[in-house]
Write a protein that holds these residues in place. Sequence first.
Motif, PDB file in Angstrom:
ATOM      1  N   TRP A 147       0.797  -1.228   0.000  1.00  0.00           N
ATOM      2  CA  TRP A 147       0.000   0.000   0.000  1.00  0.00           C
ATOM      3  C   TRP A 147       0.833   1.283   0.000  1.00  0.00           C
ATOM      4  N   HIS A 148       2.129   1.208  -0.331  1.00  0.00           N
ATOM      5  CA  HIS A 148       2.955   2.416  -0.244  1.00  0.00           C
ATOM      6  C   HIS A 148       2.521   3.528  -1.194  1.00  0.00           C
ATOM      7  N   MET A 149       1.779   3.198  -2.225  1.00  0.00           N
ATOM      8  CA  MET A 149       1.301   4.219  -3.171  1.00  0.00           C
ATOM      9  C   MET A 149       0.088   4.978  -2.631  1.00  0.00           C
ATOM     10  N   GLY A 150      -0.524   4.480  -1.568  1.00  0.00           N
ATOM     11  CA  GLY A 150      -1.682   5.156  -0.992  1.00  0.00           C
ATOM     12  C   GLY A 150      -2.784   5.351  -2.023  1.00  0.00           C
ATOM     13  N   GLY A 151      -3.333   6.543  -2.076  1.00  0.00           N
ATOM     14  CA  GLY A 151      -4.424   6.856  -2.995  1.00  0.00           C
ATOM     15  C   GLY A 151      -4.024   6.900  -4.454  1.00  0.00           C
ATOM     16  N   PHE A 152      -2.715   6.817  -4.751  1.00  0.00           N
ATOM     17  CA  PHE A 152      -2.262   6.799  -6.133  1.00  0.00           C
ATOM     18  C   PHE A 152      -2.335   5.399  -6.732  1.00  0.00           C
ATOM     19  N   ASP A 153      -2.628   4.407  -5.914  1.00  0.00           N
ATOM     20  CA  ASP A 153      -2.739   3.025  -6.373  1.00  0.00           C
ATOM     21  C   ASP A 153      -4.017   2.874  -7.192  1.00  0.00           C
ATOM     22  N   LYS A 169      -4.460  -0.526  10.656  1.00  0.00           N
ATOM     23  CA  LYS A 169      -3.914  -1.687  11.357  1.00  0.00           C
ATOM     24  C   LYS A 169      -2.386  -1.731  11.371  1.00  0.00           C
ATOM     25  N   TYR A 170      -1.741  -1.149  10.351  1.00  0.00           N
ATOM     26  CA  TYR A 170      -0.291  -1.270  10.197  1.00  0.00           C
ATOM     27  C   TYR A 170       0.359   0.115  10.075  1.00  0.00           C
ATOM     28  N   PRO A 171       0.803   0.705  11.184  1.00  0.00           N
ATOM     29  CA  PRO A 171       1.431   2.033  11.144  1.00  0.00           C
ATOM     30  C   PRO A 171       2.626   2.111  10.191  1.00  0.00           C
ATOM     31  N   LEU A 172       3.360   1.014  10.018  1.00  0.00           N
ATOM     32  CA  LEU A 172       4.495   1.030   9.099  1.00  0.00           C
ATOM     33  C   LEU A 172       4.039   1.356   7.681  1.00  0.00           C
ATOM     34  N   ALA A 173       2.842   0.951   7.305  1.00  0.00           N
ATOM     35  CA  ALA A 173       2.318   1.258   5.972  1.00  0.00           C
ATOM     36  C   ALA A 173       2.140   2.762   5.800  1.00  0.00           C
ATOM     37  N   VAL A 174       1.625   3.419   6.812  1.00  0.00           N
ATOM     38  CA  VAL A 174       1.459   4.877   6.755  1.00  0.00           C
ATOM     39  C   VAL A 174       2.825   5.557   6.693  1.00  0.00           C
ATOM     40  N   LYS A 175       3.757   5.102   7.515  1.00  0.00           N
ATOM     41  CA  LYS A 175       5.084   5.712   7.562  1.00  0.00           C
ATOM     42  C   LYS A 175       5.816   5.557   6.228  1.00  0.00           C
ATOM     43  N   LEU A 176       5.707   4.383   5.605  1.00  0.00           N
ATOM     44  CA  LEU A 176       6.351   4.184   4.305  1.00  0.00           C
ATOM     45  C   LEU A 176       5.697   5.062   3.256  1.00  0.00           C
ATOM     46  N   HIS A 177       4.373   5.142   3.249  1.00  0.00           N
ATOM     47  CA  HIS A 177       3.668   5.986   2.278  1.00  0.00           C
ATOM     48  C   HIS A 177       4.105   7.446   2.416  1.00  0.00           C
ATOM     49  N   LEU A 178       4.148   7.958   3.635  1.00  0.00           N
ATOM     50  CA  LEU A 178       4.566   9.346   3.852  1.00  0.00           C
ATOM     51  C   LEU A 178       6.014   9.568   3.404  1.00  0.00           C
ATOM     52  N   SER A 179       6.879   8.618   3.675  1.00  0.00           N
ATOM     53  CA  SER A 179       8.285   8.736   3.287  1.00  0.00           C
ATOM     54  C   SER A 179       8.440   8.683   1.777  1.00  0.00           C
ATOM     55  N   ASP A 180       7.670   7.832   1.114  1.00  0.00           N
ATOM     56  CA  ASP A 180       7.697   7.742  -0.342  1.00  0.00           C
ATOM     57  C   ASP A 180       7.227   9.066  -0.954  1.00  0.00           C
ATOM     58  N   LEU A 181       6.157   9.636  -0.423  1.00  0.00           N
ATOM     59  CA  LEU A 181       5.659  10.928  -0.908  1.00  0.00           C
ATOM     60  C   LEU A 181       6.707  12.022  -0.736  1.00  0.00           C
ATOM     61  N   GLU A 182       7.293  12.097   0.454  1.00  0.00           N
ATOM     62  CA  GLU A 182       8.276  13.148   0.697  1.00  0.00           C
ATOM     63  C   GLU A 182       9.497  12.992  -0.200  1.00  0.00           C
ATOM     64  N   ALA A 183      10.014  11.781  -0.317  1.00  0.00           N
ATOM     65  CA  ALA A 183      11.178  11.565  -1.180  1.00  0.00           C
ATOM     66  C   ALA A 183      10.857  11.944  -2.621  1.00  0.00           C
ATOM     67  N   THR A 184       9.682  11.530  -3.096  1.00  0.00           N
ATOM     68  CA  THR A 184       9.291  11.781  -4.479  1.00  0.00           C
ATOM     69  C   THR A 184       9.081  13.259  -4.760  1.00  0.00           C
TER      70      THR A 184
END
Length: 192
Positions: A147-153, A169-184
């Motif tokens: 789910w790292h793409m979030g709403g872009f999936d 349910k999985y905070p790591l999923a949110v953290k990865l999504h936010l990090s992917d957005l910021e890096a991009t």
Amino acid sequence: MDNTENKELFLSTFRKNVQRPGAEKLLAWMETTDFFTAPASTRFHAAYEGGLLDHSMNVYNVLISKHFDPASDDIESFTIVSLLHDLCKAGFYKTELRNRKNDRGEWEKVPVYTVDDQFPYGHGEKSVYLIERFMRLRTEEAMAIRWHMGGFDESVKGGSFALAHAFEKYPLAVKLHLSDLEATYLHENRSE
């Protein structure tokens, strides 16, 4: 940092933080692909040779610096999800020649990246599939990568609640999504 140095940093970071069975076989397979030289996109972010490697390291750096708590988080999981979330892009791009006007207004052939998806399995789910051919993922890791793409999936466009449930349910999923957005969007060059 040049591509060779960045690749060495990727490999040393991965090997230092990931001790899971199959990890070395996964890295050996990655060496047979274009993962370390591929772009991260065709024209949006890190659309240059080695861009996928740069993007992966950028996501790792953001995830660790902003969202990693050594008291409660697992460095192995954070390393796996950040460095491998876009493994699906290995063998995904090809180079073609296209006509473009140069600065003098003359047409010339220039190389551009295009998508050549030989295994259309989806984005995050394809990365999960490729990783699990070599190394088992924990549920939280698989969900974060999926789910790292979030709403872009694309699967979310129809109104799926699976993304919301995964994020709840999985905070790591949110953290990865936010990090992917910021890096991009904040750390990577959007044009060549």
